[in-house]
Write an enzyme that holds these catalytic residues in place. Structure first.
Site, short mmCIF file in Angstrom:
data_model
loop_
_atom_site.label_atom_id
_atom_site.label_comp_id
_atom_site.label_asym_id
_atom_site.label_seq_id
_atom_site.Cartn_x
_atom_site.Cartn_y
_atom_site.Cartn_z
CD GLN A 168 -2.72 1.34 2.41
OE1 GLN A 168 -2.20 1.80 3.42
NE2 GLN A 168 -4.00 0.98 2.36
CE1 TYR A 177 -3.27 9.06 7.21
CE2 TYR A 177 -4.39 7.11 6.38
CZ TYR A 177 -3.81 7.81 7.43
OH TYR A 177 -3.79 7.28 8.69
NE ARG A 179 -8.44 0.08 3.05
CZ ARG A 179 -8.16 0.01 4.35
NH1 ARG A 179 -7.27 0.82 4.89
NH2 ARG A 179 -8.74 -0.88 5.11
N GLY A 239 -8.42 -7.35 9.40
CA GLY A 239 -7.45 -6.49 10.05
C GLY A 239 -6.94 -7.07 11.35
NE ARG A 240 -8.19 -2.79 16.07
CZ ARG A 240 -8.49 -2.01 17.09
NH1 ARG A 240 -9.00 -2.52 18.20
NH2 ARG A 240 -8.29 -0.71 17.01
#
Length: 360
Positions: free
Chosen positions: A98, A179, A226, A310-311
């Site tokens: 990424q 971002y 993304r 993810g987690r």
């Protein structure tokens, strides 16, 4: 849940199932932006997830926002990432990088050159940010000139080339989560009056220029992106034209043939179905707060081709094996997410190391 275990393809690679590792900042880079020696082990441990998407990696010194995040703009960084790619491939996995430019979401004290942050307009994020001297508020950015924009597009292009030269299988453009690319899309962060601001087409221009440059450099079969429609984060708001902007942007990206679109999804399933209808290639959907028992739902409903985790993947290097076995999952330790070092990074036990009790 059987739909998760059907193989699929992603451009030039074959995947054994429909799971993937989502990108997650872990702050395990050295001060020069090279990933530490722990990073190859971390990703290799999770290779059974098939497709691994790395943490956000800055394409330039200007792109850094947080402390100890990795880069892909120096030869030393390329050499360090080569070790990561080699370790993942040795375990049978595939890895996309990424590429993330933080824009206004950062602090000058976290950058190697301490220059002003870059943003579409000189509007600060006013968000908390951890720095070497402790918590501060994000720095005020300066508005990018057209030359800055052109240079940043080239930085993304070169970063993609560097990732491929390092042996990674592809790249994911980070156009989400507050971002730089996301900042250009948001009308409350982008008040430009030139070709990069105002209309939907103008606010989407930078994202499309980055995507075209990377596709031209490494090919669409190695390029994903993304996006996070509807997500209010980092002080950004989509505004009343938000869904129309994303419909336009996704349609234009679709024309480029990108290998995947990765949606960080926050609950508007009607809009997600619209995205699915507009997108011809693979669609990855990461849902916020998705219960484990619903992990296959988007694939089963035809709304997604691949489900990033993810987690669950962070705390369970053998997440695939645990899910297949109906085994209990390790709980992630939030205190170690960004702490550096091996603890909470490469020391989560597998089933073989610490047999878990099956979930009833």
């Amino acid at each position: 849940m059987n739909s998760l275990w059907t193989p699929t393809t992603l451009g030039h690679i074959n995947l054994p199932h429909r799971l993937a590792l989502a990108p997650m900042t872990r702050s395990r880079a050295n001060a020069d932006g090279t990933p530490t020696g722990l990073v190859p082990t971390y990703y290799a441990q999770r290779a059974s997830l098939g497709l691994l998407i790395t943490e956000g990696t800055q394409p330039s010194e200007d792109g850094q926002g947080y402390m100890l995040t990795p880069g892909i703009h120096s030869q030393e960084q390329v050499a360090a990432w080569t070790k990561v790619a080699t370790a993942v491939h040795a375990e049978g996995g595939h890895i996309f990088m990424q590429i993330m430019h933080a824009g206004r979401m950062g602090h000058v004290d976290n950058t190697p050159h301490h220059r002003d942050l870059l943003a579409p307009s000189a509007i600060g994020a006013n968000q908390p940010m951890y720095t070497p001297t402790g918590p501060q508020t994000t720095s005020a950015p300066r508005e990018m000139t057209v030359d800055d924009i052109k240079q940043t597009v080239q930085d993304f292009r070169q970063a993609a080339r560097n990732a491929i030269d390092a042996g990674l299988d592809g790249v994911e453009i980070h156009g989400a989560n507050g971002y730089l690319i996301n900042q250009f899309l948001a009308p409350n962060a982008n008040i430009r009056t030139d070709a990069y601001g105002g209309t939907i087409e103008n606010r989407a221009r930078f994202a499309l220029e980055v995507a075209r440059a990377i596709v031209d450099e490494i090919g669409p079969e190695r390029t994903g992106i993304r996006l996070s429609p509807g997500l209010a984060i980092g002080g950004l708001e989509d505004g009343p034209e938000g869904e129309d902007l994303y419909r336009y942007l996704i349609g234009e990206l679709n024309k480029l043939g990108l290998v995947y679109l990765h949606i960080h999804h926050f609950g508007n399933d009607t809009f997600l179905a619209d995205v699915r209808a507009r997108w011809s290639q693979k669609l990855l959907v990461l849902r916020y707060d998705r219960p484990l028992q619903d992990i296959a739902w988007d694939v089963e409903m035809g709304l997604a081709d691949i489900v990033p985790v993810g987690r669950w993947g962070l705390a369970n290097p053998d997440f695939v094996e645990r899910l297949k076995a109906g085994a209990e999952l390790n709980e992630p330790d939030a205190s170690t997410f960004y702490s550096g070092g091996a603890k909470g990074y490469i020391d989560y036990p597998t089933l073989q190391q610490s047999p878990a009790v099956a979930v009833a």
